[in-house]
Design a protein around this motif. Structure first.
Motif, PDB file in Angstrom:
ATOM      1  N   ALA A 156       0.827  -1.209   0.000  1.00 21.44           N
ATOM      2  CA  ALA A 156       0.000   0.000   0.000  1.00 21.44           C
ATOM      3  C   ALA A 156       0.861   1.258   0.000  1.00 21.44           C
ATOM      4  CB  ALA A 156      -0.929  -0.006   1.224  1.00 21.44           C
ATOM      5  N   VAL A 157       1.868   1.298   0.867  1.00 20.90           N
ATOM      6  CA  VAL A 157       2.656   2.546   0.949  1.00 20.90           C
ATOM      7  C   VAL A 157       3.486   2.745  -0.309  1.00 20.90           C
ATOM      8  CG1 VAL A 157       2.631   2.658   3.485  1.00 20.90           C
ATOM      9  CG2 VAL A 157       4.586   1.558   2.328  1.00 20.90           C
TER      10      VAL A 157
ATOM     11  N   ALA B 296       5.719   5.864  -1.235  1.00 15.35           N
ATOM     12  CA  ALA B 296       6.814   5.689  -0.259  1.00 15.35           C
ATOM     13  C   ALA B 296       8.033   5.128  -0.977  1.00 15.35           C
ATOM     14  CB  ALA B 296       6.385   4.743   0.858  1.00 15.35           C
ATOM     15  N   THR B 297       9.207   5.532  -0.502  1.00 15.13           N
ATOM     16  CA  THR B 297      10.437   5.058  -1.153  1.00 15.13           C
ATOM     17  C   THR B 297      11.194   4.055  -0.286  1.00 15.13           C
ATOM     18  OG1 THR B 297      11.468   7.074  -0.321  1.00 15.13           O
ATOM     19  CG2 THR B 297      10.788   7.080  -2.621  1.00 15.13           C
TER      20      THR B 297
ATOM     21  N   ASP C 242      -2.032   7.690   1.805  1.00 11.10           N
ATOM     22  CA  ASP C 242      -2.055   7.919   0.363  1.00 11.10           C
ATOM     23  C   ASP C 242      -2.321   9.398   0.056  1.00 11.10           C
ATOM     24  OD1 ASP C 242      -2.057   6.731  -2.342  1.00 11.10           O
ATOM     25  OD2 ASP C 242      -4.088   7.565  -2.369  1.00 11.10           O
ATOM     26  N   ARG C 243      -3.345   9.944   0.740  1.00 16.34           N
ATOM     27  CA  ARG C 243      -3.664  11.364   0.518  1.00 16.34           C
ATOM     28  C   ARG C 243      -2.486  12.251   0.924  1.00 16.34           C
ATOM     29  NH1 ARG C 243      -8.746  10.005   2.127  1.00 16.34           N
ATOM     30  NH2 ARG C 243      -8.195  10.355   4.309  1.00 16.34           N
ATOM     31  N   LEU C 244      -1.913  11.904   2.074  1.00 16.29           N
ATOM     32  CA  LEU C 244      -0.802  12.713   2.593  1.00 16.29           C
ATOM     33  C   LEU C 244       0.407  12.646   1.650  1.00 16.29           C
ATOM     34  CD1 LEU C 244       0.694  14.392   4.676  1.00 16.29           C
ATOM     35  CD2 LEU C 244       1.130  12.313   5.987  1.00 16.29           C
TER      36      LEU C 244
ATOM     37  N   LYS D 282       0.617  12.231  -1.452  1.00 20.30           N
ATOM     38  CA  LYS D 282       0.410  13.037  -2.669  1.00 20.30           C
ATOM     39  C   LYS D 282       0.600  14.524  -2.350  1.00 20.30           C
ATOM     40  CE  LYS D 282      -2.174   9.750  -5.369  1.00 20.30           C
ATOM     41  NZ  LYS D 282      -2.077   8.527  -4.536  1.00 20.30           N
ATOM     42  N   LYS D 283       0.058  14.940  -1.188  1.00 18.65           N
ATOM     43  CA  LYS D 283       0.231  16.352  -0.806  1.00 18.65           C
ATOM     44  C   LYS D 283       1.707  16.683  -0.573  1.00 18.65           C
ATOM     45  CE  LYS D 283      -4.096  17.248   1.629  1.00 18.65           C
ATOM     46  NZ  LYS D 283      -4.688  17.693   2.895  1.00 18.65           N
ATOM     47  N   LEU D 284       2.410  15.754   0.045  1.00 24.93           N
ATOM     48  CA  LEU D 284       3.820  16.007   0.362  1.00 24.93           C
ATOM     49  C   LEU D 284       4.639  16.160  -0.906  1.00 24.93           C
ATOM     50  CD1 LEU D 284       4.379  13.439   3.282  1.00 24.93           C
ATOM     51  CD2 LEU D 284       4.088  15.923   3.465  1.00 24.93           C
ATOM     52  N   LEU D 285       4.369  15.299  -1.888  1.00 23.35           N
ATOM     53  CA  LEU D 285       5.141  15.369  -3.133  1.00 23.35           C
ATOM     54  C   LEU D 285       4.816  16.661  -3.891  1.00 23.35           C
ATOM     55  CD1 LEU D 285       4.905  11.583  -4.038  1.00 23.35           C
ATOM     56  CD2 LEU D 285       6.987  12.835  -3.397  1.00 23.35           C
ATOM     57  N   ALA D 286       3.529  17.058  -3.852  1.00 21.63           N
ATOM     58  CA  ALA D 286       3.144  18.308  -4.522  1.00 21.63           C
ATOM     59  C   ALA D 286       3.784  19.507  -3.818  1.00 21.63           C
ATOM     60  CB  ALA D 286       1.624  18.439  -4.538  1.00 21.63           C
ATOM     61  N   LEU D 287       3.776  19.466  -2.494  1.00 22.05           N
ATOM     62  CA  LEU D 287       4.366  20.575  -1.738  1.00 22.05           C
ATOM     63  C   LEU D 287       5.869  20.655  -1.993  1.00 22.05           C
ATOM     64  CD1 LEU D 287       4.108  22.860   0.355  1.00 22.05           C
ATOM     65  CD2 LEU D 287       4.429  21.163   2.153  1.00 22.05           C
TER      66      LEU D 287
END
Ligand code: PEP
Ligand code: MN
Length: 337
Positions: free
Chosen positions: A116-117, A122-123, A319-321, A323-328
């Protein structure tokens, strides 16, 4: 380092001190003033015992003007350290997202969460096999079996593993581990730090609950002095008078570490707050301040987690977080030009 001598010191003792310092390879500039004589020490003073010098009869005061850490110091290594782990990297402008359960509970649990991550971005996969618990009656982790389950999750997903080493005796079991985590409680376990200093694997050092920046960097220095330059720092909250949150996240650690050291800095908002609803805002704050990555606890069934359920995100929230982190992070990088 500056050594201020007492008024009218015994000249024989002064010469003895100067000779001793020169033998240690330190250059000396002497300035004789009306009240005091000052010795300016130049060169590598990191190995000098400041307390020993301060205790001498002829010495009034000693001050360090240079940090006691050399390998970790940005002054001697201006470029950021970038650490390759599997086919990902930590530092150098990338955003590392380490995610997974607090503790490995079963193969199915860790493989499910790992998949899932990974799908969310997630890396790296985190998960404790050896757990430092406050109570001896609490779940202590699955140990060697837990490491085998992590390996299975790595084989299934390709995600590199980061997991905690609590004791020297566990080191032979860590062959398939990609990043060795030294937990907050072991930040000053110097024998452990020396041992991982001789490993050819990255080491992530979590900040001790009441450790100063300098103490934390000295722990990194222990590992680096042994020849292992692949050190990552992780801020996971410190102890303060505030009891609403599990710890107090010190986000100033990001720009401060950037200034003091070339090593990558990761933020762990899960242990820093102890509350899942605080993970998102603080993770966003970490990215905004320029952290190299995050370590976030994710559990498929937080209510039944064997450890740290209240601070764990469900996979869909993660998952939501993510995506936000990568966009930020992309926006922050854009602003830096
Ligand atoms: C952990 O990451 O599992 C952990 C125990 O963290 P810390 O050492 O920061 O408490
Ligand atoms: Mn935990």
């Amino acid at each position: 380092m500056i050594v201020v001598l007492k008024h009218n010191p015994n000249q024989e003792q002064v010469n003895g001190l100067i000779g001793w310092l020169q033998e240690k390879g330190v250059g000396i500039h002497t300035s004789v003033g009306e009240a005091n004589t000052i010795l300016g020490l130049v060169g590598d003073t990191s190995k000098l015992d400041i307390d020993l010098i301060a205790a001498l009869d002829i010495v009034e005061d000693v001050k360090r003007v240079q940090e006691p850490y050399k390998n970790a110091n940005r002054k001697f290594h201006p470029e950021d350290t970038v650490i390759r782990v599997g086919n990902t990297q930590i530092g150098g402008g990338s955003l590392t997202i380490m995610a997974g359960p607090c503790s490995v509970e079963s193969e199915e649990q860790v493989v499910t969460i790992a998949k899932a991550v990974k799908a969310s971005g997630a890396t790296m996969l985190r998960g404790g096999a050896f757990k430092p618990r406050t109570s001896p009656y609490a779940f202590q982790g699955l140990g060697e079996q837990g490491l085998a389950y992590l390996k299975a999750a790595k084989e299934e997903t390709g995600l590199p593993i980061v997991t905690e080493l609590m004791d020297l005796s566990q080191l032979p079991l860590f062959r398939d581990v990609d990043v060795i985590q030294i937990g907050a409680r072991n930040m000053q376990n110097f024998d452990l730090l020396k041992a991982v200093g001789h490993q050819d694997k990255p080491v992530m050092i979590k900040r001790g609950m009441s450790a100063t920046y300098e103490e934390w960097l000295m722990s990194a220095e222990y590992v680096m002095a042994g020849g292992n330059e692949k050190v990552i720092l992780c801020e996971r909250g410190i102890r303060t008078f505030e009891s609403y949150t599990r710890n107090t996240l010190d986000l100033a650690a990001v720009p401060v570490m950037r200034r003091l050291t070339h090593l990558p800095i990761i933020i762990d908002p899960s242990h820093a707050t102890g509350k899942s609803w605080l993970v998102e805002p603080l993770a966003m704050g970490a990215v905004a301040t320029g952290a190299d990555g995050l370590q976030i606890e994710v559990h498929n069934d937080p209510a039944h987690a064997l450890c740290d359920g209240p601070q764990s995100l469900r996979p869909e929230d993660f998952d939501r977080l993510a995506k936000k982190l990568l966009a930020l992070q992309a926006a922050v990088r854009g602003m830096e030009g």
